[in-house]
Design an enzyme around this catalytic site. Structure first.
Site, PDB file in Angstrom:
ATOM      1  N   GLY A 123       0.831  -1.206   0.000  1.00  0.00           N
ATOM      2  CA  GLY A 123       0.000   0.000   0.000  1.00  0.00           C
ATOM      3  C   GLY A 123       0.858   1.246   0.000  1.00  0.00           C
ATOM      4  O   GLY A 123       0.467   2.287   0.535  1.00  0.00           O
ATOM      5  N   ARG A 132      -0.018   5.257  -1.989  1.00  0.00           N
ATOM      6  CA  ARG A 132      -0.864   6.388  -1.562  1.00  0.00           C
ATOM      7  C   ARG A 132      -0.821   6.512  -0.045  1.00  0.00           C
ATOM      8  O   ARG A 132      -0.395   5.599   0.643  1.00  0.00           O
ATOM      9  CB  ARG A 132      -2.331   6.119  -1.948  1.00  0.00           C
ATOM     10  N   SER A 136       1.401  -2.207  -4.588  1.00  0.00           N
ATOM     11  CA  SER A 136      -0.042  -1.943  -4.516  1.00  0.00           C
ATOM     12  C   SER A 136      -0.701  -2.658  -5.689  1.00  0.00           C
ATOM     13  O   SER A 136      -0.009  -3.147  -6.581  1.00  0.00           O
ATOM     14  CB  SER A 136      -0.349  -0.442  -4.543  1.00  0.00           C
ATOM     15  N   VAL A 140      -2.129  -8.222  -2.099  1.00  0.00           N
ATOM     16  CA  VAL A 140      -1.472  -8.962  -1.013  1.00  0.00           C
ATOM     17  C   VAL A 140      -2.361 -10.037  -0.396  1.00  0.00           C
ATOM     18  O   VAL A 140      -1.883 -10.901   0.338  1.00  0.00           O
ATOM     19  CB  VAL A 140      -0.970  -8.013   0.113  1.00  0.00           C
ATOM     20  N   SER A 156      -4.711  -0.043  13.810  1.00  0.00           N
ATOM     21  CA  SER A 156      -5.550   1.154  13.934  1.00  0.00           C
ATOM     22  C   SER A 156      -5.977   1.283  15.389  1.00  0.00           C
ATOM     23  O   SER A 156      -6.152   0.262  16.075  1.00  0.00           O
ATOM     24  CB  SER A 156      -6.799   1.023  13.057  1.00  0.00           C
ATOM     25  N   TYR A 160     -13.583  -4.250  10.200  1.00  0.00           N
ATOM     26  CA  TYR A 160     -12.305  -3.525  10.182  1.00  0.00           C
ATOM     27  C   TYR A 160     -11.626  -3.593  11.566  1.00  0.00           C
ATOM     28  O   TYR A 160     -10.429  -3.898  11.672  1.00  0.00           O
ATOM     29  CB  TYR A 160     -12.571  -2.077   9.767  1.00  0.00           C
ATOM     30  N   ALA A 197     -12.070  -5.781  13.922  1.00  0.00           N
ATOM     31  CA  ALA A 197     -11.623  -7.151  14.206  1.00  0.00           C
ATOM     32  C   ALA A 197     -10.326  -7.450  13.456  1.00  0.00           C
ATOM     33  O   ALA A 197      -9.403  -8.073  14.007  1.00  0.00           O
ATOM     34  CB  ALA A 197     -12.715  -8.149  13.817  1.00  0.00           C
ATOM     35  N   LYS A 242      -8.048  -5.304  12.568  1.00  0.00           N
ATOM     36  CA  LYS A 242      -6.942  -4.514  13.138  1.00  0.00           C
ATOM     37  C   LYS A 242      -6.547  -5.026  14.524  1.00  0.00           C
ATOM     38  O   LYS A 242      -5.375  -4.977  14.906  1.00  0.00           O
ATOM     39  CB  LYS A 242      -7.331  -3.029  13.187  1.00  0.00           C
TER      40      LYS A 242
HETATM   41  P1  NAP Z   1      -5.458   4.573   1.437  1.00  0.00           P
HETATM   42  O1  NAP Z   1      -5.120   5.997   1.240  1.00  0.00           O
HETATM   43  O2  NAP Z   1      -6.799   4.064   1.025  1.00  0.00           O
HETATM   44  O3  NAP Z   1      -4.312   3.683   0.735  1.00  0.00           O
HETATM   45  C1  NAP Z   1      -4.383   2.289   0.786  1.00  0.00           C
HETATM   46  C2  NAP Z   1      -3.189   1.709   0.092  1.00  0.00           C
HETATM   47  O4  NAP Z   1      -3.296   0.276   0.146  1.00  0.00           O
HETATM   48  C3  NAP Z   1      -3.113   2.078  -1.377  1.00  0.00           C
HETATM   49  O5  NAP Z   1      -1.761   2.191  -1.758  1.00  0.00           O
HETATM   50  C4  NAP Z   1      -3.753   0.877  -2.063  1.00  0.00           C
HETATM   51  O6  NAP Z   1      -3.323   0.797  -3.413  1.00  0.00           O
HETATM   52  C5  NAP Z   1      -3.237  -0.261  -1.182  1.00  0.00           C
HETATM   53  N1  NAP Z   1      -4.048  -1.488  -1.209  1.00  0.00           N
HETATM   54  C6  NAP Z   1      -5.359  -1.621  -0.908  1.00  0.00           C
HETATM   55  N2  NAP Z   1      -5.739  -2.904  -1.036  1.00  0.00           N
HETATM   56  C7  NAP Z   1      -4.627  -3.598  -1.428  1.00  0.00           C
HETATM   57  C8  NAP Z   1      -4.379  -4.969  -1.713  1.00  0.00           C
HETATM   58  N3  NAP Z   1      -5.342  -5.879  -1.649  1.00  0.00           N
HETATM   59  N4  NAP Z   1      -3.117  -5.330  -2.071  1.00  0.00           N
HETATM   60  C9  NAP Z   1      -2.134  -4.403  -2.157  1.00  0.00           C
HETATM   61  N5  NAP Z   1      -2.318  -3.112  -1.887  1.00  0.00           N
HETATM   62  C10 NAP Z   1      -3.551  -2.702  -1.531  1.00  0.00           C
HETATM   63  O7  NAP Z   1      -5.317   4.146   2.975  1.00  0.00           O
HETATM   64  P2  NAP Z   1      -4.512   4.834   4.172  1.00  0.00           P
HETATM   65  O8  NAP Z   1      -5.451   5.711   4.885  1.00  0.00           O
HETATM   66  O9  NAP Z   1      -3.203   5.328   3.721  1.00  0.00           O
HETATM   67  O10 NAP Z   1      -4.319   3.555   5.112  1.00  0.00           O
HETATM   68  C11 NAP Z   1      -3.122   2.797   5.135  1.00  0.00           C
HETATM   69  C12 NAP Z   1      -3.218   1.832   6.304  1.00  0.00           C
HETATM   70  O11 NAP Z   1      -3.404   2.554   7.512  1.00  0.00           O
HETATM   71  C13 NAP Z   1      -4.398   0.857   6.199  1.00  0.00           C
HETATM   72  O12 NAP Z   1      -4.029  -0.402   6.693  1.00  0.00           O
HETATM   73  C14 NAP Z   1      -5.425   1.496   7.108  1.00  0.00           C
HETATM   74  O13 NAP Z   1      -6.334   0.548   7.603  1.00  0.00           O
HETATM   75  C15 NAP Z   1      -4.536   2.064   8.184  1.00  0.00           C
HETATM   76  N6  NAP Z   1      -5.149   3.155   8.945  1.00  0.00           N
HETATM   77  C16 NAP Z   1      -5.566   4.281   8.335  1.00  0.00           C
HETATM   78  C17 NAP Z   1      -6.148   5.277   9.082  1.00  0.00           C
HETATM   79  C18 NAP Z   1      -6.626   6.576   8.494  1.00  0.00           C
HETATM   80  O14 NAP Z   1      -7.247   7.365   9.207  1.00  0.00           O
HETATM   81  N7  NAP Z   1      -6.348   6.884   7.250  1.00  0.00           N
HETATM   82  C19 NAP Z   1      -6.300   5.115  10.467  1.00  0.00           C
HETATM   83  C20 NAP Z   1      -5.863   3.935  11.053  1.00  0.00           C
HETATM   84  C21 NAP Z   1      -5.280   2.958  10.284  1.00  0.00           C
HETATM   85  P3  NAP Z   1      -4.207   0.090  -4.565  1.00  0.00           P
HETATM   86  O15 NAP Z   1      -5.586   0.623  -4.432  1.00  0.00           O
HETATM   87  O16 NAP Z   1      -3.519   0.419  -5.844  1.00  0.00           O
HETATM   88  O17 NAP Z   1      -4.105  -1.368  -4.270  1.00  0.00           O
END
Ligand code: NAP
Length: 257
Positions: A25, A28, A49, A74, A152, A165, A167, A169
């Protein structure tokens, strides 16, 4: 008396020089900021990704040389292992794995569809298992490695409308502790980061009213930026964290204490 041991890099060196990090991931949001922070620390990065074009572009824009993008879902164990192999051939032996790829499929419990439950578990939890299993063989042989799992705060506190989600995390935290115990004898550390609400595509659809409500719950009075998480990842990946394993570090402006 034991002699003082310095963990600081030698003059002119960065703490992650010579290391290779695979960031899932990494195209982005948080993953991209983590990839940049690790690259600034001297590591070469394999950006993974599903969208290969975006992964390539993110890799090209990282500071330094030798980074590469890889298209991989993944949640599928075969492609995960093949991607690791390709990354090790093209970038180098992976010494840092960041399991960051994650998705949400929010719904209230009574309406949650089987597919919404399964998809989130497959990407968020099985994805981390797939990549960790693939990478750990080489790390064990080399007796060196760092694994970071992006969990998270919702995995610690729960959240209405996010049973799947939360569960996944919370599962990642149990996974982190188990891997930490299992691989510590081989000098491999495994930690989790639990971000709060961070400004990325994932949270972009929250309305202004929701954001204002959230900010009231955050002692530091703002949503987080991806860079807030990235700095902690760089610390945990590097030598200053060499005695830290099995831990979950919250990066949430104090929201969950
Ligand atoms: P995001 O902006 O939606 O980015 C998600 C990234 O994961 C993208 O690069 C996406 O690329 C990739 N991805 C999604 N499904 C995938 C798969 N099956 N295989 C490979 N790559 C995959 O999300 P984010 O907010 O940066 O979140 C990143 C992590 O932090 C996540 O695990 C999220 O649960 C965690 N998190 C986020 C927050 C928040 O507030 N933003 C809070 C707590 C935890 P593609 O779409 O090209 O695959």
């Amino acid at each position: 008396m034991t002699a003082a041991v310095s963990v600081a890099p030698s003059p002119g060196m960065r703490e992650l020089d010579g290391q290779v990090a695979l960031v899932t991931g990494g195209s982005r949001g948080i993953g991209r900021a983590v990839a940049k922070a690790l690259a600034e620390g001297g590591a070469k990065i394999a950006v993974v990704s599903r969208d290969g074009v975006r992964a390539d572009q993110a890799a090209e824009e990282l500071p330094g040389e030798g980074h590469r993008g890889f298209a991989c879902d993944v949640s599928d164990s075969g492609p995960a292992a093949q991607t690791l192999k390709a990354a090790e051939e093209l970038v180098g032996e992976v010494s840092i794995l960041v399991n960051n790829a994650g998705i949400t499929r929010d719904n209230i419990l009574l309406r949650m569809k089987n597919e919404e439950w399964d998809e989130v578990m497959l990407v968020n939890l099985k994805g981390a298992f797939n990549m960790t299993q693939a990478v750990s063989r080489g790390m064990m042989k080399r007796r060196q490695g760092v694994i970071l799992n992006v969990s998270s705060v919702v995995g610690l506190s729960g959240n209405a409308g996010q049973a799947n989600y939360a569960a996944s995390k919370a599962g990642l935290i149990g996974f982190t502790k188990s891997v930490a115990r299992e691989l510590a004898p081989r000098n491999i550390r495994c930690n989790a980061i639990a971000p709060g609400f961070i400004r990325t595509d994932m949270t972009a659809s929250l309305g202004e009213g929701v954001v204002d409500g959230l900010v009231e719950l955050i002692p530091l009075g703002r949503l987080g930026e991806p860079e807030d998480v990235a700095g902690v990842a760089r610390f945990l990946a590097g030598p200053w964290a060499r005695y830290i394993t099995g831990q979950t570090v919250s990066v949430d402006g104090g929201m969950v204490m």
